[in-house]
Design an enzyme around this catalytic site. Sequence first.
Site, PDB file in Angstrom:
ATOM      1  CG  ASN A  20     -12.347  -3.243  23.188  1.00  0.00           C
ATOM      2  OD1 ASN A  20     -11.909  -2.593  24.139  1.00  0.00           O
ATOM      3  ND2 ASN A  20     -11.716  -3.331  22.037  1.00  0.00           N
ATOM      4  CB  CYS A  50      -7.153  -0.804  24.155  1.00  0.00           C
ATOM      5  SG  CYS A  50      -8.530  -0.586  23.040  1.00  0.00           S
ATOM      6  CG  HIS A 101      -7.456  -4.886  25.295  1.00  0.00           C
ATOM      7  ND1 HIS A 101      -8.298  -4.089  26.044  1.00  0.00           N
ATOM      8  CD2 HIS A 101      -7.792  -4.686  23.992  1.00  0.00           C
ATOM      9  CE1 HIS A 101      -9.094  -3.427  25.216  1.00  0.00           C
ATOM     10  NE2 HIS A 101      -8.815  -3.779  23.981  1.00  0.00           N
TER      11      HIS A 101
HETATM   12  N1  COA Z   1     -22.598  -9.736  12.382  1.00  0.00           N
HETATM   13  C1  COA Z   1     -22.649 -10.526  11.320  1.00  0.00           C
HETATM   14  N2  COA Z   1     -21.734 -10.504  10.345  1.00  0.00           N
HETATM   15  C2  COA Z   1     -20.713  -9.633  10.486  1.00  0.00           C
HETATM   16  C3  COA Z   1     -20.617  -8.764  11.575  1.00  0.00           C
HETATM   17  C4  COA Z   1     -21.606  -8.844  12.544  1.00  0.00           C
HETATM   18  N3  COA Z   1     -21.604  -8.070  13.651  1.00  0.00           N
HETATM   19  N4  COA Z   1     -19.497  -8.023  11.433  1.00  0.00           N
HETATM   20  C5  COA Z   1     -18.908  -8.402  10.286  1.00  0.00           C
HETATM   21  N5  COA Z   1     -19.660  -9.371   9.716  1.00  0.00           N
HETATM   22  C6  COA Z   1     -19.412 -10.084   8.464  1.00  0.00           C
HETATM   23  C7  COA Z   1     -18.498  -9.306   7.545  1.00  0.00           C
HETATM   24  O1  COA Z   1     -19.231  -8.374   6.798  1.00  0.00           O
HETATM   25  C8  COA Z   1     -17.917 -10.405   6.711  1.00  0.00           C
HETATM   26  O2  COA Z   1     -18.861 -10.753   5.727  1.00  0.00           O
HETATM   27  P1  COA Z   1     -18.365 -11.121   4.240  1.00  0.00           P
HETATM   28  O3  COA Z   1     -17.471 -12.306   4.405  1.00  0.00           O
HETATM   29  O4  COA Z   1     -19.642 -11.379   3.539  1.00  0.00           O
HETATM   30  O5  COA Z   1     -17.625  -9.895   3.780  1.00  0.00           O
HETATM   31  C9  COA Z   1     -17.808 -11.580   7.674  1.00  0.00           C
HETATM   32  O6  COA Z   1     -18.714 -11.278   8.757  1.00  0.00           O
HETATM   33  C10 COA Z   1     -16.424 -11.771   8.236  1.00  0.00           C
HETATM   34  O7  COA Z   1     -15.961 -10.512   8.688  1.00  0.00           O
HETATM   35  P2  COA Z   1     -14.514 -10.327   9.250  1.00  0.00           P
HETATM   36  O8  COA Z   1     -14.267  -8.887   9.517  1.00  0.00           O
HETATM   37  O9  COA Z   1     -13.555 -11.049   8.363  1.00  0.00           O
HETATM   38  O10 COA Z   1     -14.649 -11.129  10.628  1.00  0.00           O
HETATM   39  P3  COA Z   1     -13.527 -11.498  11.638  1.00  0.00           P
HETATM   40  O11 COA Z   1     -13.530 -12.937  11.855  1.00  0.00           O
HETATM   41  O12 COA Z   1     -12.220 -10.828  11.325  1.00  0.00           O
HETATM   42  O13 COA Z   1     -14.078 -10.846  12.980  1.00  0.00           O
HETATM   43  C11 COA Z   1     -13.698  -8.928  14.373  1.00  0.00           C
HETATM   44  C12 COA Z   1     -14.258  -9.441  13.056  1.00  0.00           C
HETATM   45  C13 COA Z   1     -13.842  -7.428  14.434  1.00  0.00           C
HETATM   46  C14 COA Z   1     -14.495  -9.556  15.484  1.00  0.00           C
HETATM   47  C15 COA Z   1     -12.229  -9.334  14.496  1.00  0.00           C
HETATM   48  O14 COA Z   1     -11.534  -9.013  13.317  1.00  0.00           O
HETATM   49  C16 COA Z   1     -11.527  -8.670  15.653  1.00  0.00           C
HETATM   50  O15 COA Z   1     -11.835  -8.907  16.785  1.00  0.00           O
HETATM   51  N6  COA Z   1     -10.512  -7.875  15.352  1.00  0.00           N
HETATM   52  C17 COA Z   1      -9.667  -7.281  16.369  1.00  0.00           C
HETATM   53  C18 COA Z   1     -10.395  -6.273  17.166  1.00  0.00           C
HETATM   54  C19 COA Z   1      -9.488  -5.818  18.270  1.00  0.00           C
HETATM   55  O16 COA Z   1      -8.724  -6.549  18.821  1.00  0.00           O
HETATM   56  N7  COA Z   1      -9.503  -4.614  18.612  1.00  0.00           N
HETATM   57  C20 COA Z   1      -8.553  -4.335  19.671  1.00  0.00           C
HETATM   58  C21 COA Z   1      -8.000  -3.141  19.617  1.00  0.00           C
HETATM   59  S1  COA Z   1      -8.951  -2.205  20.665  1.00  0.00           S
END
Ligand code: COA
Length: 337
Positions: free
Chosen positions: A294, A123, A264
Amino acid sequence: MSRRMSELSSPYQVCVAGTGSYVPERILTNEELAAKVDTSDEWIVTRTGIKERRIAAEGEFTSHMATHAARRALEQAGLAAEDVELIIVATITPDTPTPATACYVQQSLGANHAVAFDISAACSGFLYAMKISKRLISDGAFKNALIIGAEKLSAVTNWEDRTTCVLFGDGAGAAVLRRAEPHEGSILATEMGTDGNLTHLLNIPGGGTACPITSANVNDHLVTLTMMGKEVFKHAVNRMKEAAEKVIDRADLKAEDIACVIPHQANLRIIDAIADRLAVPNERVFVNLDKYGNTSAAAVAIALDEANRTGAFKRGEHIVLVVFGAGLTWAAAAIRW
Ligand code: COA
């Protein structure tokens, strides 16, 4: 000599003379994804801010999207393809492992006099390309450069994994950089960084020499993106804030001098946290991830073009671009437009 002095004392200042972008026609909504994996529009919007993303057609490759975006940037810059001297494509989804996607773009544009190569910085690639080409132009090696961020992430997405498949999309963005006349704007400061100790947080494990493409590896989803989202989130906020602060400081700017921050486009919560830490009000932070998700190297490039064409900033105003991605990598640029 300080970094600020060395950037400002290069023989030539470098400006962004034109921008362009392209996204595929096909829109994939959150509701459609919710019909395929265990997710919901509500979860995706609340956790990420994404409402829909674009998906390239089967025969539509990264170089095709890159070429569309490049043509628009060249047109805005008033530069003929045959006069382009350097093409850098930032991508993690090249048309082929070799030759570089930039070579296909050179061919389709008819940019026959350009040197063309790819860089892989996920990215952060578009701003890596900006820093590299800015230096090559300011040192006098090239008069202009066409830099492109282009991705077909749909080709490396595990469509059964709800933790990643809701996040990514396809598209391309481009910019033409050239020597600036004294009355024109210029790229004032650039920053880039890498932490190779954290490669495991976000990667495509297979497809290279470490884990070749075999049917077993493909079936095990080893040639698709994997991410430890929570960990990546923390690093993204901290690194982007630090990188943005560095270029703001080197360009002798303050938060109130910045007309537009273009971050980003990965997660609205990351963007809000950065705006907060930089003390830049939300209305001066450009967001389009609701439409595209993204798109890795393409994201900041598409956002720059949309911000430019919709008048989010004017000639003479200051903007800050800041990115973060796999590697881990990060980068920022402060520009007087
Ligand atoms: N739909 C529903 N539930 C989902 C899901 C989806 N698409 N994806 C994950 N979950 C669930 C998980 O399984 C987890 O369930 P659990 O608590 O029963 O284990 C719960 O939602 C929370 O998941 P978590 O990963 O802790 O969520 P989060 O708040 O961290 O959000 C992202 C996940 C990926 C959106 C977030 O971490 C993120 O944006 N990270 C950075 C990504 C990024 O910046 N990338 C940039 C570099 S390119």
